[in-house]
Design a protein around this motif. Structure first.
Motif, short mmCIF file in Angstrom:
data_model
loop_
_atom_site.label_atom_id
_atom_site.label_comp_id
_atom_site.label_asym_id
_atom_site.label_seq_id
_atom_site.Cartn_x
_atom_site.Cartn_y
_atom_site.Cartn_z
N THR A 67 0.82 -1.21 0.00
CA THR A 67 0.00 0.00 0.00
C THR A 67 0.86 1.26 0.00
OG1 THR A 67 -0.18 -0.29 2.40
CG2 THR A 67 -2.06 -1.00 1.07
N TYR A 70 2.17 1.80 -3.52
CA TYR A 70 1.11 2.37 -4.36
C TYR A 70 0.96 3.87 -4.07
CZ TYR A 70 -3.50 3.21 -6.36
OH TYR A 70 -4.55 3.73 -7.08
N ARG A 71 1.01 4.23 -2.79
CA ARG A 71 0.90 5.65 -2.44
C ARG A 71 2.07 6.44 -2.99
NH1 ARG A 71 3.13 6.61 2.64
NH2 ARG A 71 4.86 7.23 1.30
N LYS A 99 -3.64 -1.09 -8.00
CA LYS A 99 -3.92 -0.74 -6.61
C LYS A 99 -3.76 -1.99 -5.76
CE LYS A 99 -6.91 1.96 -3.69
NZ LYS A 99 -8.08 2.86 -3.60
N GLN A 101 -4.16 -3.57 -2.41
CA GLN A 101 -4.82 -3.44 -1.11
C GLN A 101 -4.43 -4.60 -0.21
OE1 GLN A 101 -6.13 -0.94 0.10
NE2 GLN A 101 -8.01 -0.25 -0.86
N GLU A 102 -3.99 -4.28 0.97
CA GLU A 102 -3.80 -5.32 1.98
C GLU A 102 -5.14 -5.61 2.64
OE1 GLU A 102 0.78 -4.40 3.22
OE2 GLU A 102 -0.80 -3.69 4.54
N SER A 104 -8.11 -5.35 4.70
CA SER A 104 -8.60 -4.17 5.40
C SER A 104 -8.70 -4.45 6.90
CB SER A 104 -9.96 -3.75 4.86
OG SER A 104 -10.89 -4.80 4.97
#
Length: 300
Positions: A67, A70-71, A99, A101-102, A104
């Motif tokens: 994440t 990606y940021r 994207k 995503q780990e 949540s």
């Protein structure tokens, strides 16, 4: 390098116009500084000498969470977009990362006792508006996007309900705490606009600002990761604990599609149940987990 510092200063002003949070701004500054240092750039125009694949390869080689990678790509892309828009540079390289995503995080559960403690310990002096927001999220399960669009005409204090909300099939009851804080807010707040909650500039509050308000309440009481989702799902747990069935709870949550709602609720309960089992295996003493373990077991 003064030229780079000037570019970063102009970029910061550009980002602030986009209403990015201070945390995003700080992270983007770090990402862009890394970008200039990694490629030994002396000025913005030297970005022309780089290829998209070269930048992407360097980003992916960093030992960081997916994440964060990606940021970082988003931050650099935002800076490149700024260079094109504000400094007139064209056809600069862009980085395309999927994207990533780990898993949540599960929103934390807030008990009635913790909620009342939050109300009694506001993080700022001007509290009537923010307390009303807290009350509507916890006591009526309203999410940030719904509160952002909430209008005066939706609130009926005489009948103790919120009516005609978009996406809801029923009216939502108000708690005594909500009625108290709404009356307090209305006694201090005069506006000719139809939107109920306004910021200091007289505009409607963004969902990001709602998250910030709730996070500050949590931080003031030492509760980490408190969010609107925490209050929304705490409302759901409380509905079930009060004896409401799943079918009765869903309309109160604003879930009109029963099939997708059941999937979302099941995913939430499964994740919470797995968290509890994992904590039990480590003999965890986490009070937050133990507070909802019995409830979650009942929903399995």
């Amino acid at each position: 390098n003064m030229e780079i510092l000037d570019s970063l200063g102009s970029f910061n002003s550009y980002v602030r116009e986009k209403d990015f949070s201070k945390y995003t701004l700080t992270a983007y500054n770090a990402d862009i500084s890394w970008f200039f240092q990694t490629f030994s750039l002396n000025n913005s125009k030297e970005v022309y000498n780089l290829s998209s694949e070269e930048i992407k390869s360097k980003i992916l080689s960093c030992n960081l969470k997916s994440t964060t990678l990606y940021r970082r790509a988003c931050g650099i892309n935002s800076f490149i977009k700024f260079l094109e828009k504000k400094e007139g540079l064209q056809n600069l390289p862009r980085i395309f990362l999927p994207k990533m995503q780990e898993d949540s995080k599960i929103p934390i559960y807030i008990s009635k006792e913790k909620y009342l403690a939050l109300r009694k310990n506001p993080p700022r002096k001007s509290i009537s508006r923010d307390t009303a927001i807290l009350d509507l999220m916890y006591g009526s399960g309203l999410v940030a996007s719904t509160l952002s669009d909430l209008k005066f005409k939706n609130i009926d204090l005489q009948k103790k309900k919120i009516k005609n909300l978009e996406g809801y099939t029923i009216d939502i009851p108000l708690t005594e705490e909500s009625i108290e804080s709404l009356n307090s807010y209305l006694s201090q707040h005069k506006s000719e606009k139809e939107i109920f909650f306004l910021n200091r500039g007289g505009d409607k509050i963004t969902t990001r600002s709602f998250r910030k308000i709730i996070s500050e309440y949590g931080e003031n009481l030492g509760i980490k990761n408190l969010s609107p989702s925490s209050l929304h799902w705490s409302f759901f747990i409380n509905c079930r604990d009060s004896g409401l069935s799943l079918e009765e709870s869903m309309p109160l949550m604003g879930h009109s599609d029963k099939k997708s709602s059941k999937i979302r609720i099941r995913n939430y309960l499964d994740k919470r149940y797995n968290l509890i089992k994992e904590a039990e295996s480590r003999k965890s003493e986490s009070s937050n987990i133990l507070a909802v373990s019995e409830l979650s077991q009942k929903f399995k």
